[in-house]
Design an enzyme around this catalytic site. Sequence first.
Site, mmCIF file in Angstrom:
data_model
loop_
_atom_site.group_PDB
_atom_site.id
_atom_site.type_symbol
_atom_site.label_atom_id
_atom_site.label_comp_id
_atom_site.label_asym_id
_atom_site.label_seq_id
_atom_site.Cartn_x
_atom_site.Cartn_y
_atom_site.Cartn_z
ATOM 1 N N HIS A 12 0.759 -1.182 -0.009
ATOM 2 C CA HIS A 12 0.025 -0.037 -0.162
ATOM 3 C C HIS A 12 0.934 1.276 -0.047
ATOM 4 O O HIS A 12 1.762 1.537 1.227
ATOM 5 C CB HIS A 12 -0.946 0.116 1.125
ATOM 6 C CG HIS A 12 -2.085 -1.015 1.219
ATOM 7 N ND1 HIS A 12 -2.193 -1.952 2.240
ATOM 8 C CD2 HIS A 12 -2.611 -1.518 0.147
ATOM 9 C CE1 HIS A 12 -3.308 -2.745 1.983
ATOM 10 N NE2 HIS A 12 -3.356 -2.436 0.696
ATOM 11 N N GLU A 15 1.620 3.795 2.956
ATOM 12 C CA GLU A 15 1.865 3.237 4.447
ATOM 13 C C GLU A 15 3.458 3.345 4.437
ATOM 14 O O GLU A 15 4.418 2.653 4.256
ATOM 15 C CB GLU A 15 1.492 1.791 4.377
ATOM 16 C CG GLU A 15 -0.158 1.764 4.509
ATOM 17 C CD GLU A 15 -0.721 0.594 4.477
ATOM 18 O OE1 GLU A 15 0.061 -0.677 4.813
ATOM 19 O OE2 GLU A 15 -2.009 0.404 4.404
ATOM 20 N N HIS A 106 3.505 -3.068 6.624
ATOM 21 C CA HIS A 106 2.339 -2.248 6.401
ATOM 22 C C HIS A 106 2.201 -1.253 7.625
ATOM 23 O O HIS A 106 2.744 -1.488 8.641
ATOM 24 C CB HIS A 106 0.966 -3.177 6.243
ATOM 25 C CG HIS A 106 0.685 -3.868 5.185
ATOM 26 N ND1 HIS A 106 -0.122 -3.438 4.353
ATOM 27 C CD2 HIS A 106 1.219 -4.625 4.455
ATOM 28 C CE1 HIS A 106 -0.031 -4.304 3.106
ATOM 29 N NE2 HIS A 106 0.946 -5.290 3.405
ATOM 30 N N GLU A 165 1.722 -5.327 10.386
ATOM 31 C CA GLU A 165 0.931 -4.129 10.685
ATOM 32 C C GLU A 165 1.326 -3.193 11.715
ATOM 33 O O GLU A 165 1.570 -3.915 13.073
ATOM 34 C CB GLU A 165 -0.460 -4.775 10.630
ATOM 35 C CG GLU A 165 -1.606 -3.789 10.498
ATOM 36 C CD GLU A 165 -1.623 -3.461 8.956
ATOM 37 O OE1 GLU A 165 -1.289 -2.186 8.646
ATOM 38 O OE2 GLU A 165 -2.253 -4.178 8.119
HETATM 39 ZN ZN LIG Z 1 -1.374 -1.974 4.225
#
Ligand SMILES: [Zn+2]
Length: 313
Positions: A12, A15, A106, A165
């Site tokens: 992404h 991020e 992430h 994450e």
């Molecule tokens: Zn992400």
Amino acid sequence: MIKRVFITGGTHGNEACGVVLAKHFMASPELFSGFSFDTTVMLTNVASIGTNTRYVEEDMNRCFFKADLDDPTKTATLEARRAKELNAVFGPKGTSAAADFIIDLHNTTAATGVALMMSPTDELGHAIAAHLIALDPSVKVCNWNATQADWPMLPSVGKHGMTFEVGPVPWGVVDGAVYKQTRRLVLAALDYVEAHNAALARDGPWSSSTVQVHSFVRSVDYPRDASGELAGVIHPQLQGRDFGRLARGDPAFLALDGQTTIPYTAPEEEVEELFPFFINEAAYYEKKTAFMLARRIDRPVQVAKQSPQYELS
Ligand SMILES: [Zn+2]
């Protein structure tokens, strides 16, 4: 034996902590020398890094179902095509040629802290998690939906893998504390992989441990009006309370009058304790997800005892 490890950033593109960390790792190959495995660090959704957006045409972290990767007609979006390119680099998914372990970096706008997302059947992933929790008890573990046979997330291409994450961080922002914590724990994960290989080579020692796992149950959408517009927002008493218990009747949303509390209403048959996470994740408004709910389970796992060489202070 773990031979091929990938660390990926920018799945992404907005991020930014993961993107900056991946670039730092790419410029610092000495960090990955001296291990019994090869580590490749790379940027994945390069186009979305350029635009500083989550994606350009489609969320790439939903493009890694094996059926889609194997379907030659699934090329409609930039991300679907890029997923196929990446599958050729660290896959092919489901084959013996696939990478042994993938860490996908992430960030989230939700207050998850470090949350490691992985397959419920990934023994190595949970052993790494146990090691990281021993170093940093704030680390959480989440399992992808156990009722599915396959998942569309990038690290699911590897034989083992996890979404790394970390939040809360706004889109496009590198938070120094988050960066420091992520860098330390990713390198510690590689130290554990080395200990894992050493334990395999000399047949132990292993120790039995348990990891507290948050197992995905379902997503909860925002209250919406007849045309689908938001009719409520995350309640201030729930905001930032990722992984706290959410009981029936607890404040979940605040109506747009700014006054009326909308309580969490669990189905009648639901009697177990559930724990919300990804509360108010910015990218999930379009996915109709205000937060996700998980049940907590203690998962047994065999952990390689650290050889002194790789003991971390
Ligand atoms: Zn992400």
